[in-house]
Design an enzyme around this catalytic site. Structure first.
Site, mmCIF file in Angstrom:
data_model
loop_
_atom_site.group_PDB
_atom_site.id
_atom_site.type_symbol
_atom_site.label_atom_id
_atom_site.label_comp_id
_atom_site.label_asym_id
_atom_site.label_seq_id
_atom_site.Cartn_x
_atom_site.Cartn_y
_atom_site.Cartn_z
ATOM 1 N N ASP A 219 -5.502 1.455 -0.441
ATOM 2 C CA ASP A 219 -4.360 1.053 -1.009
ATOM 3 C C ASP A 219 -4.316 -0.609 -1.169
ATOM 4 O O ASP A 219 -5.383 -1.121 -1.606
ATOM 5 C CB ASP A 219 -3.437 1.320 0.301
ATOM 6 C CG ASP A 219 -1.826 1.627 -0.217
ATOM 7 O OD1 ASP A 219 -1.215 0.699 -0.867
ATOM 8 O OD2 ASP A 219 -1.498 2.853 0.188
ATOM 9 N N HIS A 242 -5.478 -1.445 -4.227
ATOM 10 C CA HIS A 242 -4.126 -1.275 -4.977
ATOM 11 C C HIS A 242 -3.904 -3.015 -5.510
ATOM 12 O O HIS A 242 -2.822 -3.036 -5.599
ATOM 13 C CB HIS A 242 -3.299 -0.689 -4.606
ATOM 14 C CG HIS A 242 -3.312 0.810 -4.421
ATOM 15 N ND1 HIS A 242 -2.476 1.651 -4.038
ATOM 16 C CD2 HIS A 242 -4.411 1.737 -4.951
ATOM 17 C CE1 HIS A 242 -2.893 3.078 -4.246
ATOM 18 N NE2 HIS A 242 -4.338 2.923 -4.580
#
Length: 393
Positions: A219, A242
């Site tokens: 993430d 991310h």
């Protein structure tokens, strides 16, 4: 040859000895093994660690909690604030969470520090053993949400140096409601497919510094939540992951804003995003202002530069709405590298509160050895120097 020491040097040495001698004499160390911990990776050592904390808290002098080499099994533990504002955890070991994710999976944090001041965490590995929970979530079964590996709440003057976090169930490190926190030389590692395993999350905190850190996760490498101010991020390697994200913001109608954020000297490698600002497409009084992204290298990044104010996961609770978050005074300076998609720069801002004061300076991104594209919706600002893709502001 005879060497002589001056009387002034002797006097200085004597003064230093008198000043420092009380500290040397009274500083104490608590070895967790002496308090019952076992570094075999199987024996629950939680009580020994909490007893060491209680002893350090009870000390009138600076205290060190020492964890010698080994693997120490800990259940979820909360280290609460006390009168001693000079406690150091020196960890030469691996602290390991239970292999059965259900044991701590419903706890907010595996290890938590609450209302503490002047705590340092030096070295060590935190192994969250989250792979079992990730597999459960991928299967679609009913699973616990998962525990954050290390949570810092309402704490001040914190140092985390040389710490490694592996395979967290959820977020690796969360800084919430804190003031003056320095993380340096931190390493975060989890699969690029691990769900919700943000590396470092900062919210409702001021004076947080993240330096010389490497993050590989599934993430956001760093996520910035509401109420983060005076945040400095420098010399970070991100990927997989991310990217570094301000947001998502604006989920709540009343929400503290984000301001005075600097992100510099960062390399993104194979990440989904580079530098991103995102907000929910719903009403909010939140804001983002005075942000600088500087000296950034993108290596095959899917979305190198992005502002997304139409975030609406699952198209629930926000279709047909627009973001109330106001984004202003954001600078992108000296950003180079390669994009993995044709649109390398995308500003998708709110129709109610268009982005303003966006500045582009010396940006050079390529896509398959050619110039990529840029996209602007409700975004205003200026470009200077060489900018590629061509500015759409």
């Amino acid at each position: 040859m005879v060497q002589y020491v001056s009387s002034s040097s002797l006097l200085l040495a004597a003064v230093l000895f008198m000043v420092l001698q009380p500290y040397w004499a009274t500083a104490v160390t608590y070895n967790v093994v002496n308090l019952g911990a076992k570094g075999d990776g199987r024996t629950d050592s939680t009580k020994a660690f909490l007893n060491a904390w209680a002893a350090a808290c009870g000390s009138a002098s600076p205290a060190t909690i020492y964890v010698p080499p080994g693997r120490y099994l800990l259940l979820n533990a909360v280290f609460r604030g006390c009168k001693n504002h000079a406690i150091t955890f020196r960890i030469d070991a691996t602290l390991v969470a239970p292999s059965d994710y259900r044991v701590i999976g419903n706890a907010a944090n595996w290890l938590a520090f609450q209302d503490v001041t002047g705590v340092s965490i030096i070295g060590g590995v935190l192994d969250g053993q989250g792979t079992g929970l990730w597999a459960c979530k991928r299967s679609g079964k009913s699973c616990p949400s998962g525990a954050t590996t290390l949570g810092l709440t309402k704490s001040n003057n914190i140092l985390i140096r040389g710490l490694t976090s592996l395979n967290s169930q959820m977020f690796h490190i969360v800084i919430n409601g804190c003031h003056v926190v320095k993380l340096q030389g931190v390493r975060v590692s989890a699969s690029g497919h691990s769900p919700n395993t943000d590396g470092i999350h900062v919210q409702l905190s001021s004076g947080v510094t993240i330096l010389d850190t490497q993050i590989k996760t599934g993430d956001d490498c760093v996520s910035v939540g509401p109420g983060a101010t005076n945040l400095w991020i420098e010399n970070v390697a991100c990927g997989p992951g991310h990217g570094i994200s301000i947001g998502s913001l604006g989920k709540d109608l009343k929400e503290e804003g984000v301001q005075n954020v600097t992100v510099k000297t960062v390399t993104f490698t194979g990440s989904q995003n580079g530098v991103r600002i995102k907000s929910w497409a719903r009403a909010s009084n939140g804001f983002v202002k005075r942000v600088v992204f500087q000296h950034i290298l993108m290596v095959n990044v899917q979305n190198p530069i992005v502002i997304d104010q139409n975030y609406c996961p699952g198209h629930k609770n926000c279709p047909g709405q627009v973001s109330g978050v106001k984004v202003s005074d954001v600078t992108y300076q000296d950003i180079h590298g390669t994009s993995a998609s044709e649109v390398a720069m995308k500003f998708d801002c709110s129709s109610k509160n268009p982005c303003s004061g966006i500045k582009l300076e010396d940006v050079k991104l390529t896509y398959r050895n050619k110039a990529p594209e840029s996209s602007c919706v409700n975004a205003g600002g200026m470009a200077s120097g060489f900018v590629e893709p061509a500015s759409c502001l």
